[in-house]
Enzyme design. Structure first.
Site, PDB file in Angstrom:
ATOM      1  N   CYS A 119      53.006 102.107   3.827  1.00 56.46           N
ATOM      2  CA  CYS A 119      54.233 101.110   3.693  1.00 56.46           C
ATOM      3  C   CYS A 119      55.083 101.471   2.677  1.00 56.46           C
ATOM      4  CB  CYS A 119      53.552  99.815   3.469  1.00 56.46           C
ATOM      5  SG  CYS A 119      54.756  98.560   3.406  1.00 56.46           S
ATOM      6  N   CYS A 150      53.603  96.256  -3.172  1.00 51.33           N
ATOM      7  CA  CYS A 150      52.940  95.191  -3.488  1.00 51.33           C
ATOM      8  C   CYS A 150      51.737  95.615  -4.279  1.00 51.33           C
ATOM      9  CB  CYS A 150      52.660  94.244  -2.250  1.00 51.33           C
ATOM     10  SG  CYS A 150      54.108  94.053  -1.201  1.00 51.33           S
ATOM     11  N   CYS A 154      48.049  95.748  -2.774  1.00 55.15           N
ATOM     12  CA  CYS A 154      47.688  96.239  -1.288  1.00 55.15           C
ATOM     13  C   CYS A 154      47.415  97.932  -1.337  1.00 55.15           C
ATOM     14  CB  CYS A 154      49.139  96.127  -0.706  1.00 55.15           C
ATOM     15  SG  CYS A 154      48.958  96.638   1.051  1.00 55.15           S
ATOM     16  N   CYS A 158      45.258  87.749  15.325  1.00 54.02           N
ATOM     17  CA  CYS A 158      46.207  88.067  14.322  1.00 54.02           C
ATOM     18  C   CYS A 158      46.542  89.606  14.197  1.00 54.02           C
ATOM     19  CB  CYS A 158      46.231  87.367  12.999  1.00 54.02           C
ATOM     20  SG  CYS A 158      47.397  87.696  11.906  1.00 54.02           S
ATOM     21  N   CYS A 209      49.090  85.428  16.525  1.00 57.11           N
ATOM     22  CA  CYS A 209      49.701  85.637  15.339  1.00 57.11           C
ATOM     23  C   CYS A 209      50.175  86.879  15.102  1.00 57.11           C
ATOM     24  CB  CYS A 209      48.865  84.900  14.313  1.00 57.11           C
ATOM     25  SG  CYS A 209      49.595  85.086  12.617  1.00 57.11           S
ATOM     26  N   CYS A 259      52.511  80.401   9.148  1.00 58.10           N
ATOM     27  CA  CYS A 259      51.026  80.595   8.554  1.00 58.10           C
ATOM     28  C   CYS A 259      51.583  81.144   7.354  1.00 58.10           C
ATOM     29  CB  CYS A 259      50.320  81.691   9.235  1.00 58.10           C
ATOM     30  SG  CYS A 259      48.856  82.330   8.328  1.00 58.10           S
ATOM     31  N   ARG A 265      42.728  77.970   5.124  1.00 55.66           N
ATOM     32  CA  ARG A 265      42.040  79.107   5.539  1.00 55.66           C
ATOM     33  C   ARG A 265      41.467  79.857   4.370  1.00 55.66           C
ATOM     34  NH1 ARG A 265      45.219  82.038   8.544  1.00 55.66           N
ATOM     35  NH2 ARG A 265      44.767  80.856  10.028  1.00 55.66           N
TER      36      ARG A 265
HETATM   37  N1  SAM Z   1      53.218  94.039   5.664  1.00 58.21           N
HETATM   38  C1  SAM Z   1      53.392  92.532   5.912  1.00 58.21           C
HETATM   39  C2  SAM Z   1      53.458  91.889   4.558  1.00 58.21           C
HETATM   40  O1  SAM Z   1      53.421  92.019   3.460  1.00 58.21           O
HETATM   41  O2  SAM Z   1      54.049  90.472   5.053  1.00 58.21           O
HETATM   42  C3  SAM Z   1      52.131  92.193   6.569  1.00 58.21           C
HETATM   43  C4  SAM Z   1      50.755  92.674   6.127  1.00 58.21           C
HETATM   44  S1  SAM Z   1      50.195  92.321   4.443  1.00 58.21           S
HETATM   45  C5  SAM Z   1      48.796  93.101   4.126  1.00 58.21           C
HETATM   46  C6  SAM Z   1      49.615  90.437   4.811  1.00 58.21           C
HETATM   47  C7  SAM Z   1      48.970  89.732   3.510  1.00 58.21           C
HETATM   48  O3  SAM Z   1      47.692  90.316   3.191  1.00 58.21           O
HETATM   49  C8  SAM Z   1      49.789  90.004   2.299  1.00 58.21           C
HETATM   50  O4  SAM Z   1      50.760  88.953   2.220  1.00 58.21           O
HETATM   51  C9  SAM Z   1      48.543  89.495   1.405  1.00 58.21           C
HETATM   52  O5  SAM Z   1      48.565  87.992   0.785  1.00 58.21           O
HETATM   53  C10 SAM Z   1      47.308  89.920   1.961  1.00 58.21           C
HETATM   54  N2  SAM Z   1      46.821  90.996   1.321  1.00 58.21           N
HETATM   55  C11 SAM Z   1      46.962  92.246   1.292  1.00 58.21           C
HETATM   56  N3  SAM Z   1      46.463  92.911   0.327  1.00 58.21           N
HETATM   57  C12 SAM Z   1      45.344  91.999  -0.130  1.00 58.21           C
HETATM   58  C13 SAM Z   1      44.359  92.383  -0.940  1.00 58.21           C
HETATM   59  N4  SAM Z   1      44.016  93.336  -1.657  1.00 58.21           N
HETATM   60  N5  SAM Z   1      43.553  91.047  -1.293  1.00 58.21           N
HETATM   61  C14 SAM Z   1      43.901  89.861  -1.045  1.00 58.21           C
HETATM   62  N6  SAM Z   1      44.849  89.615  -0.108  1.00 58.21           N
HETATM   63  C15 SAM Z   1      45.535  90.738   0.471  1.00 58.21           C
HETATM   64  C1  DTB Z   2      46.372  86.708   4.749  1.00 61.87           C
HETATM   65  O1  DTB Z   2      46.857  85.838   4.181  1.00 61.87           O
HETATM   66  N1  DTB Z   2      45.335  87.433   4.589  1.00 61.87           N
HETATM   67  C2  DTB Z   2      45.208  88.366   5.564  1.00 61.87           C
HETATM   68  C3  DTB Z   2      46.302  88.222   6.500  1.00 61.87           C
HETATM   69  N2  DTB Z   2      46.955  87.092   5.814  1.00 61.87           N
HETATM   70  C4  DTB Z   2      47.051  89.218   7.065  1.00 61.87           C
HETATM   71  C5  DTB Z   2      45.194  89.804   5.281  1.00 61.87           C
HETATM   72  C6  DTB Z   2      44.010  90.025   4.102  1.00 61.87           C
HETATM   73  C7  DTB Z   2      44.086  91.454   3.679  1.00 61.87           C
HETATM   74  C8  DTB Z   2      42.734  91.818   2.653  1.00 61.87           C
HETATM   75  C9  DTB Z   2      42.994  93.297   2.236  1.00 61.87           C
HETATM   76  C10 DTB Z   2      42.865  94.476   3.253  1.00 61.87           C
HETATM   77  O2  DTB Z   2      41.766  94.059   4.183  1.00 61.87           O
HETATM   78  O3  DTB Z   2      43.378  95.168   3.291  1.00 61.87           O
HETATM   79 FE1  SF4 Z   3      53.240  96.716   2.664  1.00 62.98          FE
HETATM   80 FE2  SF4 Z   3      51.038  95.949   1.869  1.00 62.98          FE
HETATM   81 FE3  SF4 Z   3      53.388  94.904   0.727  1.00 62.98          FE
HETATM   82 FE4  SF4 Z   3      52.865  94.315   3.518  1.00 62.98          FE
HETATM   83  S1  SF4 Z   3      51.647  93.840   1.528  1.00 62.98           S
HETATM   84  S2  SF4 Z   3      54.650  94.668   2.577  1.00 62.98           S
HETATM   85  S3  SF4 Z   3      51.770  96.215   4.136  1.00 62.98           S
HETATM   86  S4  SF4 Z   3      52.751  97.168   0.742  1.00 62.98           S
END
Ligand code: SAM
Ligand code: DTB
Ligand code: SF4
Length: 325
Positions: free
Chosen positions: A51, A55, A58, A95, A126, A186, A258
């Protein structure tokens, strides 16, 4: 306009004696929901890693060196198979998550096909695909998408410490687009990213001020991913996490709250406190997007111990196929 608590009112909730806070959350919860029914959503990462965004939490950002292997957009057939398996296990919502800043037009056409197919299985759909451009939410709605997940993640003030490649306002704009297209929203966030209690209150106030508030509010506990800037953040105190769940329940009485990422690290009694505080939805199935989630068997046992049952969701009959010869 709906009535919603402001940040000061939510901050005051956080200051209540724990038992008083939980009692208030339970009271509100019971006014709006069956307290023993929990909604089950299953996640699938349909496009993983690589990506462009940064963030700080992530595993999927191309800017950090994590163990995640990038995978291109999955085939529709593989997505259908995963959704069927999730349905067979008892999930009612599926989702689909993609590691994009936002979908390109050709991506969206493929995701719309996946949404149509999952909807035809009789599941709620979703998608979480990042920032949306004009018209994209409508395309998804037309394909049968029920919910769009897009998190605000933290307070406006703290957001810029965590993400530098897009803004809080970019995210609010996508939420507006999803809502305008008639999608359910959501929207939640991640706790334990070094934010203060005031940030947590402000974050919940932002969610509660969305008009209408999100139908579904995921409260994630940061999963520490080696290689990301937040990998070494000290863990959030578990009682403070439960307080956040309770404050979310009180601030958004009619929303599903959730208990999301982080459950693998939580003992049963901590999860039980979260349900007591008003959480009434979980991610179900052994994987989140890239990290582990509790085994379905463990969750079934937990539900049995707590006398919880999966929420039964009435889904409209799938689109009728034309008569066969
Ligand atoms: N790329 C899209 C976005 O950022 O909206 C969708 C996927 S992103 C991985 C969705 C959500 O996963 C993020 O907004 C965050 O709340 C959650 N998430 C990602 N990494 C995480 C982590 N290490 N621990 C907890 N939540 C996480
Ligand atoms: C949300 O709030 N939590 C989910 C879903 N929306 C997309 C994602 C959690 C991701 C946790 C870290 C991972 O598995 O990469
Ligand atoms: Fe990309 Fe992860 Fe940020 Fe979603 S949360 S925009 S997958 S870096």
């Amino acid at each position: 306009m709906h009535l919603h608590p402001d940040a000061a009112e939510i901050a005051a909730l956080f200051e209540l004696p724990f038992s008083d806070l939980i009692y208030r959350a339970q009271t509100v919860h019971r006014r709006h929901f069956d307290p023993n029914a929990v909604q089950l959503s299953t996640l699938l990462s349909i496009k993983t890693g690589g990506c462009s965004e940064d963030c700080g939490y992530c595993s999927q950002s191309a800017r950090f060196h994590t163990d995640v292997e990038s995978q291109p957009l999955m085939s529709k057939e593989a997505v259908i198979a995963a959704a069927q398996a999730a349905k067979a296990r008892g999930a009612t919502r599926f989702c689909m998550g993609a590691a994009w800043r936002g979908p390109k037009e050709k991506d969206l056409i493929q995701v719309a096909e996946m949404v149509r197919a999952v909807k035809d299985l009789g599941m709620e759909t979703c998608a979480t695909l990042g920032l949306l451009r004009d018209g994209q939410a409508e395309q998804l709605a037309q394909a049968g998408l029920d919910y769009y997940n897009h998190n605000l993640d933290t307070s406006r003030a703290h957001y810029d410490n965590i993400v530098h490649t897009h803004s809080y306002d970019n995210r609010l704009d996508t939420l507006t687009k999803a809502r305008a297209a008639g999608l359910k929203v959501c929207c939640g966030g991640i706790m334990g990213m070094g934010e203060s209690r005031a940030d947590r209150a402000q974050f919940l106030a932002e969610l509660a001020a969305l008009d209408p508030p999100p139908e579904s509010v995921p409260i994630n506990l940061l999963v520490h991913i080696p290689g990301t800037p937040l990998s070494e953040k000290p863990g959030l105190d578990p009682i403070e996490f439960v307080r956040t769940v309770a404050a979310a329940r009180i601030a958004m009485p009619a929303s599903f709250v959730r208990l999301s990422a982080g459950r693998s690290q939580m003992p049963d009694h901590l999860q039980a406190l979260c349900f007591l505080a008003g959480a009434n939805s979980i991610f179900y199935g052994e994987k989140l997007l890239t990290t582990p989630n509790p085994e379905s068997d463990a969750d079934r046992k937990l539900f049995e111990k707590l006398g919880l049952r999966p929420l039964v969701v009435e889904t409209p009959a799938p689109a009728r196929k034309t008569a066969e010869a």
